[in-house]
Design a protein around this motif. Structure first.
Motif, short mmCIF file in Angstrom:
data_model
loop_
_atom_site.label_atom_id
_atom_site.label_comp_id
_atom_site.label_asym_id
_atom_site.label_seq_id
_atom_site.Cartn_x
_atom_site.Cartn_y
_atom_site.Cartn_z
N GLN A 137 0.80 -1.22 0.00
CA GLN A 137 0.00 0.00 0.00
C GLN A 137 0.84 1.27 0.00
O GLN A 137 0.35 2.35 0.34
CB GLN A 137 -0.96 0.01 1.20
CG GLN A 137 -1.93 -1.17 1.20
CD GLN A 137 -2.87 -1.17 2.39
OE1 GLN A 137 -2.57 -0.54 3.42
NE2 GLN A 137 -3.99 -1.85 2.26
N SER A 138 2.09 1.16 -0.38
CA SER A 138 2.96 2.34 -0.46
C SER A 138 2.80 2.99 -1.83
O SER A 138 2.12 2.46 -2.72
CB SER A 138 4.42 1.94 -0.26
OG SER A 138 4.83 1.05 -1.29
N GLU A 142 1.51 1.02 -5.25
CA GLU A 142 0.35 1.45 -6.02
C GLU A 142 0.71 1.78 -7.46
O GLU A 142 -0.15 1.75 -8.35
CB GLU A 142 -0.29 2.66 -5.34
CG GLU A 142 -0.93 2.32 -3.99
CD GLU A 142 -1.51 3.54 -3.30
OE1 GLU A 142 -1.35 4.66 -3.85
OE2 GLU A 142 -2.12 3.38 -2.23
#
Length: 338
Positions: A137-138, A142
């Motif tokens: 989810q960094s 992404e």
């Protein structure tokens, strides 16, 4: 012991070169300004080598290599015959005396630029910017960045090593996006990716640019072989030795160095049993990690040992060389804008 002697010898050699360059700066400008130089010495104390040149100057290498000096004709030091007063330092114009005094530091500065240029011209060993991990989810995750990718360029600038990657990424502080190209680890194809920087938060003084984007560079894995021991540390007191291979902690087999680290950190001042392979035999030793308080107040265990990494894969190693003009640009990039 040999390492210490090697480092000492290298230090004295480097110091001698810097001293020689510094004193030569004074010497050269003094001669250009018509000042007679009586003695040019590298080092202090007893002379190991001396020679009087055709110019009348005594050149000396002395026993203590911690400095040097240029002795010039000067009426403030000793009497000077009338026919030689025009060659005395004190009788020169102010700008000439100032130039002679400033010549030493200026010579060192110019030599540093020249040495830096030569280093880049000859080439430097480096590693390719291959990504080891990407945080879930960094910003990088992404954008479709995956472990194993080799970064090839950022916004059109080639990125041969991690230094060039960092410089290119830092230049995007405040931008909305950052485009890059990378080699896909599966297909080997060059792919394009765009990172959304709209919500990127980065403090250059306390954070690493790669970490804030969710990228961890690839490093060879740590082995389980002890390569360093802190003098009088808990590991030495427990009887651990260099080249011991840790195979278990509290009778639980370990396969990664991180397992060892986690066990030690979670047991400050608590006894552990470390099992190692020492040659052909297996030895179990009692280890009580010391307590260490971190800046945030957390107390962790500290044993005072470290392991070696596996060798770098040959495919990840490169030798960076630059043309006669490129090192100047590289130096300016490293030092910042002038």
């Amino acid at each position: 012991m040999m390492g210490l002697l090697w480092n000492l010898g290298a230090f004295l050699l480097a110091l001698g070169i810097l001293i020689a360059v510094h004193e030569f700066g004074h010497f050269w400008v003094a001669r250009r300004c018509g000042v007679f130089v009586e003695k040019f010495s590298i080092g202090f104390g007893k002379s190991l080598w001396r020679k009087v040149g055709k110019d009348g100057t005594e050149y000396t290498i002395a026993m203590i290599p911690l400095g040097g000096y240029v002795k010039m004709l000067d009426e403030r030091v000793e009497a000077v015959p009338a026919e030689r007063r025009h060659m005395a330092f004190n009788n020169k114009k102010l700008w000439q005396r100032s130039a002679i005094v400033a010549a030493g530091p200026i010579a060192n500065f110019l030599f540093a630029i020249f040495a830096y240029w030569i280093v880049f011209l000859v080439g430097l060993p480096a590693v390719k910017p291959v990504i080891g991990e990407v945080a879930p989810q960094s910003i990088a995750a992404e954008a479709g960045i995956v472990p194993g990718m080799e970064l090839k360029s950022i916004s059109g600038l080639k990125t041969a090593d991690w230094e060039s990657v960092n410089m290119a990424m830092i230049s995007h502080i405040g931008d909305e996006s950052m485009s890059l190209t990378a080699r896909d680890p599966q297909s080997g194809m060059i792919v394009d990716r765009t990172l959304d920087l709209a919500h990127w938060s980065f403090d250059p003084e306390s954070e690493r640019v790669l970490t804030t984007l969710g990228i961890t560079p690839f490093y060879p894995k740590f082995t389980l072989i002890i390569s360093q021991l802190v003098e009088d540390g808990a590991a030495i007191r427990a009887g651990l030795r260099l080249n011991d291979k840790i195979v278990a902690v509290d009778d639980q087999p370990v396969t990664t160095w991180q397992q060892v680290v986690d066990s030690v950190r979670s047991h400050p001042e608590q006894a552990l049993t470390i099992t190692v392979k020492r040659g052909e035999e297996t030895v179990s030793l009692p280890l009580t990690p010391a307590a260490k308080t971190l800046d945030n107040g957390e107390v962790i265990g500290y044993a005072g040992f470290a392991s070696a990494r596996d060798p770098w894969p040959e495919a990840n190693l490169i030798h960076l060389q630059y043309g006669p003009i490129e090192p100047s640009a590289k130096r300016q990039s490293a030092l910042g804008s002038w």
